[in-house]
Design an enzyme around this catalytic site. Structure first.
Site, PDB file in Angstrom:
ATOM      1  N   GLU A  35       0.824  -1.212   0.000  1.00 49.06           N
ATOM      2  CA  GLU A  35       0.000   0.000   0.000  1.00 49.06           C
ATOM      3  C   GLU A  35       0.859   1.264   0.000  1.00 49.06           C
ATOM      4  O   GLU A  35       0.534   2.241  -0.679  1.00 49.06           O
ATOM      5  CB  GLU A  35      -0.959   0.003   1.199  1.00 49.06           C
ATOM      6  CG  GLU A  35      -2.101  -0.995   1.077  1.00 49.06           C
ATOM      7  CD  GLU A  35      -3.023  -0.716  -0.102  1.00 49.06           C
ATOM      8  OE1 GLU A  35      -3.036   0.423  -0.614  1.00 49.06           O
ATOM      9  OE2 GLU A  35      -3.721  -1.646  -0.535  1.00 49.06           O
ATOM     10  N   TYR A 118      -6.068   6.687   4.382  1.00 50.05           N
ATOM     11  CA  TYR A 118      -6.246   5.686   3.323  1.00 50.05           C
ATOM     12  C   TYR A 118      -5.510   4.398   3.658  1.00 50.05           C
ATOM     13  O   TYR A 118      -6.078   3.298   3.609  1.00 50.05           O
ATOM     14  CB  TYR A 118      -5.754   6.218   1.955  1.00 50.05           C
ATOM     15  CG  TYR A 118      -5.621   5.079   0.974  1.00 50.05           C
ATOM     16  CD1 TYR A 118      -6.749   4.577   0.344  1.00 50.05           C
ATOM     17  CD2 TYR A 118      -4.400   4.448   0.765  1.00 50.05           C
ATOM     18  CE1 TYR A 118      -6.655   3.476  -0.497  1.00 50.05           C
ATOM     19  CE2 TYR A 118      -4.298   3.353  -0.065  1.00 50.05           C
ATOM     20  CZ  TYR A 118      -5.430   2.874  -0.694  1.00 50.05           C
ATOM     21  OH  TYR A 118      -5.337   1.764  -1.503  1.00 50.05           O
ATOM     22  N   ASP A 136      -9.660   5.696  -2.743  1.00 55.06           N
ATOM     23  CA  ASP A 136      -8.551   6.240  -3.538  1.00 55.06           C
ATOM     24  C   ASP A 136      -9.135   6.909  -4.775  1.00 55.06           C
ATOM     25  O   ASP A 136     -10.359   7.021  -4.924  1.00 55.06           O
ATOM     26  CB  ASP A 136      -7.519   5.155  -3.880  1.00 55.06           C
ATOM     27  CG  ASP A 136      -8.008   4.185  -4.961  1.00 55.06           C
ATOM     28  OD1 ASP A 136      -9.221   4.186  -5.277  1.00 55.06           O
ATOM     29  OD2 ASP A 136      -7.182   3.416  -5.482  1.00 55.06           O
ATOM     30  N   CYS A 191     -13.408   1.360 -15.292  1.00 53.01           N
ATOM     31  CA  CYS A 191     -13.967   2.714 -15.168  1.00 53.01           C
ATOM     32  C   CYS A 191     -12.820   3.714 -15.068  1.00 53.01           C
ATOM     33  O   CYS A 191     -12.689   4.463 -14.103  1.00 53.01           O
ATOM     34  CB  CYS A 191     -14.877   2.776 -13.945  1.00 53.01           C
ATOM     35  SG  CYS A 191     -15.944   4.241 -13.902  1.00 53.01           S
TER      36      CYS A 191
END
Length: 291
Positions: A35, A118, A136, A191
């Site tokens: 991450e 996050y 995000d 997307c």
């Protein structure tokens, strides 16, 4: 209009990328490292470095035992190298205060050095299967289109964005964690910002943007980060010299990397302030802890 959690998670099970930090045997430490590395850096660049790091430093105490210089050198060309120092600092606290195991609780994760909202939620969701809204850029774009019918997300609003995603998550931990991963994957693969592949979208029929006729985004323009000629580029060039050397180097070596002396010296100063470089007593420059 919106997101059918069952449809989206089934899609994710079928087409989600086979990434090493998603493997069942990957530890929470492996997820945390991934991450931090994935912030503003594409998967293709992260994966080989992540594999090297996990082979070399499979637990936080192993990373904490290495010098900052070794950690910055191993970070290689991932960019934003302060992330390497933050990870090193977090590893030391995890080793000393948490029995060498990454915490599972969001608030405890947030208390670690360099771990923001996050990352804390991503580790809770993806390492421990907890229900936590993970937001995000990709998730914000999916929600803007599928739920709000907008061409893209506007400026970030932590409170609003968290509430939007929270409302989509199933109440149970495991399905909620799976949906968090699926939303992110949909934004990364289908997307997308510039050329969304709507024909491949599993939630196309319920998408508010599609029902609205896919209106163009008309909100505030987003800042595009350029790289060439920026301080970021110059800082990277200066660090490259130290990564490629066995020990401290003289300033004349660093002066060769950039023609504009004012910008070069400013960047050198900023690297010293950030702790990414150190100056020796005799005026040479080295990676931290390597002199």
């Amino acid at each position: 209009m919106g997101v059918d959690a069952d449809v989206l998670t089934e899609w994710f099970d079928e087409v989600g990328r086979d990434l090493p930090w998603r493997e069942p045997e990957c530890t929470a430490w492996g997820v945390l490292v991934s991450e931090i590395m994935l912030q503003q850096t594409p998967v293709a660049r992260v994966q080989p470095i992540w594999l090297e790091w996990m082979a070399r430093w499979p637990v936080p105490s192993a990373l904490a035992a290495s010098s900052q210089g070794e950690v910055v050198r191993a970070w290689g060309k991932l960019g934003y190298p302060r992330r390497a120092l933050r990870l090193h600092a977090a590893a030391a606290v995890i080793a000393a205060e948490h029995g060498d195991v990454v915490p599972s609780d969001v608030d405890t994760l947030l208390a670690l050095p360099g771990i923001g909202a996050y990352t804390a939620r991503a580790v809770a969701a993806f390492a421990y299967g907890k229900r936590a809204p993970v937001v995000d850029t990709n998730v914000r774009r999916v929600v803007a289109r599928a739920v709000h019918g907008a061409g893209d997300a506007g400026p970030p609003s932590n409170t609003r964005d968290m509430a939007d995603v929270e409302a989509l998550l199933p109440p149970e931990d495991a399905p909620a964690a799976k949906l968090s991963a699926a939303l992110m994957e949909l934004g990364a693969l289908v997307c997308t910002a510039r050329s969304p592949r709507c024909a491949d979208c599993p939630i196309y029929d319920d998408c508010a943007w599609q029902h609205a006729g896919k209106p163009a985004y008309a909100g505030p323009a987003k800042q595009v980060q350029k790289f060439a000629g920026t301080d970021r580029q110059v800082r990277g060039l200066l660090l490259d010299v130290l990564r490629g050397s066995e020990g401290p180097v003289e300033k004349a070596r660093l002066d060769l990397v950039w023609h504009e002396s004012g910008q070069r010296d400013r960047c050198l100063d900023s690297l010293l302030v950030d702790g990414l470089l150190e100056q020796t007593g005799d005026g040479l420059f080295a990676l931290p802890g390597e002199h």
